[in-house]
Write an enzyme that holds these catalytic residues in place. Structure first.
Site, PDB file in Angstrom:
ATOM      1  CB  CYS A   1     -30.069   0.819   7.679  1.00  0.00           C
ATOM      2  SG  CYS A   1     -29.584   2.530   7.876  1.00  0.00           S
TER       3      CYS A   1
ATOM      4  CB  CYS B   1     -10.148  -4.156  -2.724  1.00  0.00           C
ATOM      5  SG  CYS B   1      -9.127  -2.858  -3.397  1.00  0.00           S
TER       6      CYS B   1
ATOM      7  CB  CYS C   1     -27.209   5.824   3.321  1.00  0.00           C
ATOM      8  SG  CYS C   1     -25.542   5.734   3.965  1.00  0.00           S
TER       9      CYS C   1
ATOM     10  CB  CYS D   1     -24.366   4.409  11.123  1.00  0.00           C
ATOM     11  SG  CYS D   1     -23.321   3.553   9.936  1.00  0.00           S
TER      12      CYS D   1
ATOM     13  CD  GLN E   1      -7.053  -4.764   4.675  1.00  0.00           C
ATOM     14  OE1 GLN E   1      -8.240  -4.649   4.372  1.00  0.00           O
ATOM     15  NE2 GLN E   1      -6.109  -4.992   3.790  1.00  0.00           N
TER      16      GLN E   1
ATOM     17  CB  CYS F   1     -25.422  -0.691   3.747  1.00  0.00           C
ATOM     18  SG  CYS F   1     -24.282  -0.367   5.094  1.00  0.00           S
TER      19      CYS F   1
ATOM     20  CD  GLU G   1       1.846   2.361   1.101  1.00  0.00           C
ATOM     21  OE1 GLU G   1       1.272   1.289   0.870  1.00  0.00           O
ATOM     22  OE2 GLU G   1       1.367   3.469   0.787  1.00  0.00           O
TER      23      GLU G   1
ATOM     24  CG  ASP H   1      -3.537  -5.813  -0.382  1.00  0.00           C
ATOM     25  OD1 ASP H   1      -4.533  -5.671  -1.115  1.00  0.00           O
ATOM     26  OD2 ASP H   1      -3.584  -5.671   0.859  1.00  0.00           O
TER      27      ASP H   1
HETATM   28  N1  SAH Z   1      -1.375  -4.445   2.212  1.00  0.00           N
HETATM   29  C1  SAH Z   1      -1.845  -3.388   3.051  1.00  0.00           C
HETATM   30  C2  SAH Z   1      -2.405  -2.192   2.311  1.00  0.00           C
HETATM   31  C3  SAH Z   1      -3.235  -2.456   1.091  1.00  0.00           C
HETATM   32  S1  SAH Z   1      -4.051  -1.038   0.451  1.00  0.00           S
HETATM   33  C4  SAH Z   1      -2.849  -3.914   4.053  1.00  0.00           C
HETATM   34  O1  SAH Z   1      -3.333  -5.032   3.928  1.00  0.00           O
HETATM   35  O2  SAH Z   1      -3.165  -3.212   5.007  1.00  0.00           O
HETATM   36  C5  SAH Z   1      -3.036  -0.598  -0.917  1.00  0.00           C
HETATM   37  C6  SAH Z   1      -1.807   0.205  -0.540  1.00  0.00           C
HETATM   38  O3  SAH Z   1      -1.111   0.516  -1.744  1.00  0.00           O
HETATM   39  C7  SAH Z   1      -2.102   1.551   0.117  1.00  0.00           C
HETATM   40  O4  SAH Z   1      -1.375   1.613   1.317  1.00  0.00           O
HETATM   41  C8  SAH Z   1      -1.590   2.589  -0.884  1.00  0.00           C
HETATM   42  O5  SAH Z   1      -1.027   3.727  -0.251  1.00  0.00           O
HETATM   43  C9  SAH Z   1      -0.542   1.821  -1.637  1.00  0.00           C
HETATM   44  N2  SAH Z   1      -0.266   2.257  -3.007  1.00  0.00           N
HETATM   45  C10 SAH Z   1      -1.145   2.692  -3.928  1.00  0.00           C
HETATM   46  N3  SAH Z   1      -0.546   2.970  -5.092  1.00  0.00           N
HETATM   47  C11 SAH Z   1       0.775   2.705  -4.933  1.00  0.00           C
HETATM   48  C12 SAH Z   1       1.908   2.794  -5.790  1.00  0.00           C
HETATM   49  N4  SAH Z   1       1.794   3.210  -7.038  1.00  0.00           N
HETATM   50  N5  SAH Z   1       3.100   2.442  -5.288  1.00  0.00           N
HETATM   51  C13 SAH Z   1       3.218   2.001  -4.013  1.00  0.00           C
HETATM   52  N6  SAH Z   1       2.178   1.894  -3.155  1.00  0.00           N
HETATM   53  C14 SAH Z   1       0.970   2.252  -3.597  1.00  0.00           C
END
Ligand code: SAH
Length: 476
Positions: free
Chosen positions: A76, A434, A82, A179, A308, A85, A358, A407
């Site tokens: 790129c 992540c 930027c 991009c 995602q 990347c 969530e 997650d």
């Molecule tokens: N498992 C999902 C999202 C993962 S991203 C997937 O794979 O698509 C992490 C998520 O945690 C986000 O949606 C965010 O809004 C939520 N989150 C962040 N802090 C939080 C908290 N304190 N309590 C509940 N959810 C939360």
């Protein structure tokens, strides 16, 4: 800042040692770490320090004396400026090596617990054009680059740009020509919007005085060809519908054309009404569940829904989590940080029941709608902050989970959440992360009762330092 007296040092001919975290390469001078973006391990470089902290320096690469053998020519033209990347100057195999190392370092230096299988990182089939969502920003004070000819030579006579924020500069936008992150016609759409706006005297936003009509565009794609474009204007204007009509005519492949009026000072549109100009109010993404169920799931993605960003890899990530969990069929599963409930619906057909939690209310609404769309009835969702929601009462009311899938965002789990997981005592914990550093911190606490059996890094974001990691922990 820690700056006291005198100019900050220029370090000459330092050797770059590691690719480091946060995408910054690492050198060592006088017992102190120096972070140098856009350098490669093995380079010999001069570094101008621009920030001095107690234990590290941050510097800018100002001259390369010897290029590392690990360097490749970035694809790129915007590389080096930027923020998108930062690892394009490393071959893909090298990027994977350093991502694997990042996870290993976190487990060994932060978690410091014994582990079983450390599996080799899963690579992304697509190394470019893998993102399904990009947001661009309009600015009437774009950043001039070395690619811009000086004005006397017919260079830019105006400062309007449409592109990405420069790292660390809230008011500077790098105008993007091409991009490599999102498939066609993403680039064509952005360029066409810019050209139309310039030809029709539509003003570009200025973040310093909050003036200008055009603020942002968001482009979302799905694997089945759906295409959503959202244009964010500062205010209602006669010109807005002209641009939207032009877009609809020029790109008939747009399936959802939307717009937002945002006269707030920040760019988020989550709290604003998104208006439909043409087409559907959502796009559809699909995923296939593994195991006997082999169900084709559909997810409605609205303009502000979370999904995602690398959908091919998301499928693989979920398959790993699924396989780590090793469902037998009768389990009660908690899916913590469930977002729009994608993991929950992925595992639901293979287990007795799933509880998803969530805190973004709209995401939970999306999750519930998606369950209906897919005819899934064995999932309950709760909206709320996990640190507050997940307590003994919650576990009593919903039942002790056999398996917890978690997650969390980059910050990892709140200490209270980790403690409640230990209290709930599931047989297995599948932790998708992540950010290997915060994951390792949480693993260290969970190790009280759980052993770390498997570690599987996954590359979701080629050309960046970001790495996703899935681990399996089992109750002793
Ligand atoms: N498992 C999902 C999202 C993962 S991203 C997937 O794979 O698509 C992490 C998520 O945690 C986000 O949606 C965010 O809004 C939520 N989150 C962040 N802090 C939080 C908290 N304190 N309590 C509940 N959810 C939360």
């Amino acid at each position: 800042m820690g700056r006291k007296k005198g100019p900050l040092p220029l370090f000459r001919e330092v050797k770059i040692l590691d690719a480091g975290s946060e995408g910054k390469a690492v050198a060592r001078v006088e017992d102190r770490v120096v972070f140098v973006p856009f350098a490669a391990p093995g380079d010999i470089v001069d570094v101008q320090v621009y920030r001095k902290k107690r234990s590290y320096y941050e510097g800018k690469l100002v001259r390369i004396h010897k290029e590392s053998d690990l360097r490749v020519i970035p694809e790129c033209a915007h590389f080096g400026l930027c923020g998108g990347c930062k690892w394009q100057h490393l071959a893909y195999e090298t990027q994977l090596h350093y991502k694997q190392k990042q996870v290993k370092d976190a487990i060994e230096r932060i978690a410091k617990v014994p582990y079983g299988a450390f599996l080799p990182i899963i690579k992304s089939e697509k190394q470019y054009f893998y993102r399904n969502k990009l947001e661009y920003t309009f600015s009437n004070r774009r950043w001039l680059t070395s690619l811009d000819a000086p004005k006397e030579e017919g260079g830019p006579d105006e400062m309007n740009g449409l592109g990405f924020h420069l790292p660390g500069m809230f008011d500077k936008i790098l105008d993007i020509e091409h991009c490599y992150l999102q498939r066609d016609p993403s680039n064509d759409i952005r360029l066409a919007i810019k050209e139309y706006a310039l030809n029709h005297q539509m003003s570009f936003y200025n973040v310093r005085n909050w003036e200008g009509l055009l603020r942002n565009i968001i482009i979302r794609t799905s694997r089945n060809g759906n295409l959503m474009v959202i244009v964010i204007f500062k205010e209602e204007s006669d010109k807005n519908s002209g641009l939207l009509e032009f877009l609809g005519d020029r790109f008939p492949e747009i399936t959802s054309l939307m717009y937002v009026i945002n006269d707030k000072k920040n760019d988020t549109i989550n709290d604003l009404e998104v208006k439909l100009f043409k087409g559907d109010p959502y796009i559809i993404e699909e995923m296939v569940t593994p195991g006997k169920s082999n169900k084709n799931l559909k997810f409605k993605i609205g303009p502000t829904s979370f999904y995602q960003t690398n959908p091919e890899q998301a499928q693989k990530l979920y398959e790993i989590a699924y396989n780590f969990a090793g469902f037998k069929g009768g389990e009660l599963v908690y899916d913590l940080y469930t977002g729009a409930g994608t993991i929950a619906s992925f595992v639901a057909p293979s287990v007795k029941k799933v509880i998803g939690v969530e805190y973004v209310e709209e995401a939970v609404n999306d999750a519930r709608e998606n369950m209906q769309l897919n005819g899934i009835t064995n999932v309950d969702f709760y909206a709320g902050d996990l640190a507050k929601v997940l307590d003994e009462e919650f576990i009593k009311a919903n039942g002790k989970p056999d398996i917890i899938i978690t997650d969390p965002p980059r910050a990892g789990m709140h200490d209270k959440v980790v403690r409640q997981i230990l209290n709930a005592e599931p047989d297995k914990i599948v932790y998708v992360s992540c950010n290997p550093a915060t994951q390792a911190r949480d693993i260290a606490i969970l190790h009280e009762k759980y052993e770390l059996l498997k570690i599987q890094p996954v590359d979701m974001f080629p050309q960046t330092h970001h790495v996703e990691n899935v681990v399996l922990m089992k109750k002793r």
